[in-house]
Design a protein around this motif. Structure first.
Motif, PDB file in Angstrom:
ATOM      1  N   SER A  15       0.845  -1.263  -0.057  1.00 57.45           N
ATOM      2  CA  SER A  15      -0.026  -0.118   0.134  1.00 57.45           C
ATOM      3  C   SER A  15       0.728   1.355   0.282  1.00 57.45           C
ATOM      4  O   SER A  15       0.277   2.304  -0.047  1.00 57.45           O
ATOM      5  N   GLY A  16       2.433   1.203   0.027  1.00 58.58           N
ATOM      6  CA  GLY A  16       3.043   2.367   0.120  1.00 58.58           C
ATOM      7  C   GLY A  16       3.024   3.172  -1.327  1.00 58.58           C
ATOM      8  O   GLY A  16       2.801   2.410  -2.324  1.00 58.58           O
ATOM      9  N   PHE A  17       3.516   4.299  -1.183  1.00 56.77           N
ATOM     10  CA  PHE A  17       3.612   5.147  -2.379  1.00 56.77           C
ATOM     11  C   PHE A  17       4.440   4.521  -3.670  1.00 56.77           C
ATOM     12  O   PHE A  17       3.913   4.511  -4.663  1.00 56.77           O
ATOM     13  N   VAL A  18       5.458   3.941  -3.522  1.00 58.40           N
ATOM     14  CA  VAL A  18       6.075   3.286  -4.351  1.00 58.40           C
ATOM     15  C   VAL A  18       5.568   1.896  -4.969  1.00 58.40           C
ATOM     16  O   VAL A  18       5.546   1.500  -5.961  1.00 58.40           O
ATOM     17  N   ALA A  19       5.311   1.163  -3.825  1.00 59.60           N
ATOM     18  CA  ALA A  19       4.930  -0.144  -3.943  1.00 59.60           C
ATOM     19  C   ALA A  19       3.568  -0.374  -4.597  1.00 59.60           C
ATOM     20  O   ALA A  19       3.261  -1.100  -5.504  1.00 59.60           O
ATOM     21  N   THR A  20       2.613   0.773  -4.488  1.00 59.86           N
ATOM     22  CA  THR A  20       1.278   0.690  -5.286  1.00 59.86           C
ATOM     23  C   THR A  20       1.533   0.809  -6.672  1.00 59.86           C
ATOM     24  O   THR A  20       0.988   0.257  -7.554  1.00 59.86           O
ATOM     25  N   HIS A  21       2.506   1.628  -7.190  1.00 55.89           N
ATOM     26  CA  HIS A  21       3.045   1.695  -8.611  1.00 55.89           C
ATOM     27  C   HIS A  21       3.496   0.118  -9.094  1.00 55.89           C
ATOM     28  O   HIS A  21       3.484  -0.076 -10.215  1.00 55.89           O
ATOM     29  N   CYS A  22       4.558  -0.395  -8.352  1.00 54.65           N
ATOM     30  CA  CYS A  22       4.978  -1.515  -8.531  1.00 54.65           C
ATOM     31  C   CYS A  22       3.827  -2.656  -8.747  1.00 54.65           C
ATOM     32  O   CYS A  22       4.029  -3.195  -9.816  1.00 54.65           O
ATOM     33  N   VAL A  23       2.924  -2.716  -7.991  1.00 56.01           N
ATOM     34  CA  VAL A  23       1.568  -3.424  -7.863  1.00 56.01           C
ATOM     35  C   VAL A  23       1.107  -3.254  -9.323  1.00 56.01           C
ATOM     36  O   VAL A  23       0.614  -4.236 -10.163  1.00 56.01           O
ATOM     37  N   GLN A  24       0.754  -1.962  -9.547  1.00 56.34           N
ATOM     38  CA  GLN A  24       0.134  -1.786 -10.823  1.00 56.34           C
ATOM     39  C   GLN A  24       0.743  -1.959 -11.957  1.00 56.34           C
ATOM     40  O   GLN A  24       0.131  -2.648 -12.935  1.00 56.34           O
ATOM     41  N   GLN A  25       1.986  -1.832 -12.184  1.00 54.24           N
ATOM     42  CA  GLN A  25       2.863  -2.078 -13.500  1.00 54.24           C
ATOM     43  C   GLN A  25       3.014  -3.516 -13.677  1.00 54.24           C
ATOM     44  O   GLN A  25       2.854  -4.086 -14.840  1.00 54.24           O
ATOM     45  N   LEU A  26       3.275  -4.355 -12.518  1.00 51.72           N
ATOM     46  CA  LEU A  26       3.462  -5.810 -12.517  1.00 51.72           C
ATOM     47  C   LEU A  26       1.961  -6.335 -12.997  1.00 51.72           C
ATOM     48  O   LEU A  26       1.929  -7.278 -13.978  1.00 51.72           O
ATOM     49  N   LEU A  27       0.822  -5.771 -12.614  1.00 57.09           N
ATOM     50  CA  LEU A  27      -0.527  -6.201 -13.011  1.00 57.09           C
ATOM     51  C   LEU A  27      -0.807  -6.026 -14.595  1.00 57.09           C
ATOM     52  O   LEU A  27      -1.003  -6.911 -15.208  1.00 57.09           O
ATOM     53  N   VAL A  28      -0.449  -4.618 -14.912  1.00 56.69           N
ATOM     54  CA  VAL A  28      -0.450  -4.444 -16.338  1.00 56.69           C
ATOM     55  C   VAL A  28       0.429  -5.308 -17.233  1.00 56.69           C
ATOM     56  O   VAL A  28       0.137  -5.660 -18.478  1.00 56.69           O
ATOM     57  N   GLY A  29       1.557  -5.587 -16.689  1.00 56.47           N
ATOM     58  CA  GLY A  29       2.500  -6.506 -17.411  1.00 56.47           C
ATOM     59  C   GLY A  29       2.011  -7.939 -17.340  1.00 56.47           C
ATOM     60  O   GLY A  29       2.911  -8.789 -18.103  1.00 56.47           O
ATOM     61  N   GLY A  30       0.971  -8.356 -16.756  1.00 54.47           N
ATOM     62  CA  GLY A  30       0.628  -9.716 -16.848  1.00 54.47           C
ATOM     63  C   GLY A  30       0.934 -10.655 -15.674  1.00 54.47           C
ATOM     64  O   GLY A  30       0.598 -11.680 -15.676  1.00 54.47           O
ATOM     65  N   TYR A  31       1.785 -10.097 -14.799  1.00 56.32           N
ATOM     66  CA  TYR A  31       2.067 -10.834 -13.656  1.00 56.32           C
ATOM     67  C   TYR A  31       1.054 -11.240 -12.703  1.00 56.32           C
ATOM     68  O   TYR A  31       0.066 -10.318 -12.572  1.00 56.32           O
ATOM     69  N   THR A  32       1.089 -12.238 -12.090  1.00 55.80           N
ATOM     70  CA  THR A  32       0.301 -12.664 -10.725  1.00 55.80           C
ATOM     71  C   THR A  32       0.971 -12.110  -9.493  1.00 55.80           C
ATOM     72  O   THR A  32       2.408 -12.175  -9.401  1.00 55.80           O
ATOM     73  N   VAL A  33       0.072 -11.116  -8.742  1.00 55.76           N
ATOM     74  CA  VAL A  33       1.041 -10.377  -7.668  1.00 55.76           C
ATOM     75  C   VAL A  33       0.318 -10.913  -6.335  1.00 55.76           C
ATOM     76  O   VAL A  33      -0.989 -10.895  -6.205  1.00 55.76           O
TER      77      VAL A  33
END
Length: 356
Positions: A15-33
């Motif tokens: 839920s952190g500032f950087v981490a939410t962007h990591c989650v978003q980009q991973l999901l868009v990139g097709g990964y399971t998170v």
């Protein structure tokens, strides 16, 4: 070759500032998170993650706490990659900040060493582990440099990032035979700016919020090595995917050497016409020092006053092939996101942006 959907990536402190962007980009990139949060009962932190595109299909949230080692084996189980983004970044650091940062990092890494599915960990360190406590004010810093924790006025936050990163490298070198010898990359971002994906008012958004709200009479003479949060998230994924980053520290900063006054000018240029009054003049050190007695967050930046930050970001460009977003765009995008989210009040002259 396995599809990205079948590859599970753990993001700590999701839920952190950087981490939410990591989650978003991973999901868009097709990964399971799989993302960790301290409590699933906190909607302010959990809901923005659940609202991300593809979250319903490929995001799992679990509870884990940096200070509770027994929560991590289950969190890392079946994950191929771990992005360890979670770390304390308090407004007023103290000795406990060091303990939580070091113990938390080792708790995650120890779980990874017992889980043979984990191939690589990308750890979010900081420029704070590189550029402080040095005598040479004209030095251009590279990944070979380490903050001198015995240096003059190096505070507990700077120590926490430095000691935690050193502990991570030492741990990886000492993983015994039979345990899981995963690869490690450490990323060292500077001051992280850019749009926020949540309404949580963490330390990373505090500077821009204060500038837009004119909560400071003037500006400390503070050097800033800026990087966009979207670039930091992108770098985590590029480092995760790229074996050339194995065993490397990588500085993440735009090459421009900036002062806090430069950031204020970027904001004033964009938001001044909207009715926002941005402080632009430098405060002498004495006044900043005086303010530190009344505002504990000011005390934390005293060691950084007058500290110009010159860095060499060629490793990020050469290994990760990153082209950094200019800090002006980062500041402007962050300003609009804070206003639209209500973190900064809308002025009567404010007009929503019609273009990105």
């Amino acid at each position: 070759m396995a599809s990205k959907n079948s590859i599970k990536v753990l993001v700590t402190g999701a839920s952190g500032f950087v981490a939410t962007h990591c989650v978003q980009q991973l999901l868009v990139g097709g990964y399971t998170v799989r993302g960790t949060v301290r409590s699933l009962k906190n909607p302010e932190k959990v809901q923005p993650l659940r609202d991300l595109n593809f979250a319903k299909e490929r995001l799992e949230l679990v509870e884990a706490d940096l200070e509770k080692p027994d929560t991590w084996p289950k969190a890392v189980d079946s994950c191929k990659y771990v992005l360890h983004v979670a770390s304390p970044f308090p407004t007023t650091p103290d000795e406990n900040t060091i303990k939580v940062a070091v113990d938390g990092t080792l708790n995650v890494l120890k779980a990874c060493a017992k889980c043979h599915s984990v191939e690589k960990v990308v750890l979010t360190s900081s420029i704070a582990a590189i550029t402080y406590g040095h005598e040479d004010s004209n030095k251009t810093f590279t990944e070979k440099d380490w903050t001198n924790i015995d240096g003059k006025s190096v505070n507990d936050y700077l120590k926490s990032k430095t000691i935690a990163e050193r502990a991570a490298w030492d741990f990886v070198k000492s993983i015994p035979e039979g345990d899981n010898k995963f690869k490690l990359t450490c990323l060292n971002p500077g001051g992280v700016f850019g749009p926020s994906l949540t309404d949580i008012q963490g330390t990373s958004v505090e500077i821009v919020k204060r500038l837009l709200n004119h909560e400071m009479p003037g500006l400390p003479h503070l050097g800033v090595a800026a990087v966009d949060v979207r670039d930091v998230a992108k770098a985590h994924i590029l480092a995760m995917e790229n074996p050339n980053s194995d065993g490397e520290r990588i500085l993440l900063c735009h090459e421009a050497s900036l002062w806090l006054t430069d950031l204020a000018k970027f904001l004033d240029k964009e938001f001044g016409p909207h009715g926002y009054c941005i402080p632009k003049r430098n405060l002498p050190y004495f006044l900043v020092w005086l303010a530190s007695f009344f505002d504990s967050s000011v005390k934390g930046i005293l060691p950084m006053i007058g500290h110009a930050v010159k860095i060499d970001n060629s490793k990020a460009k050469n290994i990760l092939h990153l082209e950094f977003i200019h800090p002006e765009k980062s500041l402007v995008d962050m300003g609009y996101s804070l206003i639209e989210r209500g973190i900064v009040p809308k002025k009567s002259g404010y007009k929503p942006r019609t273009r990105l």
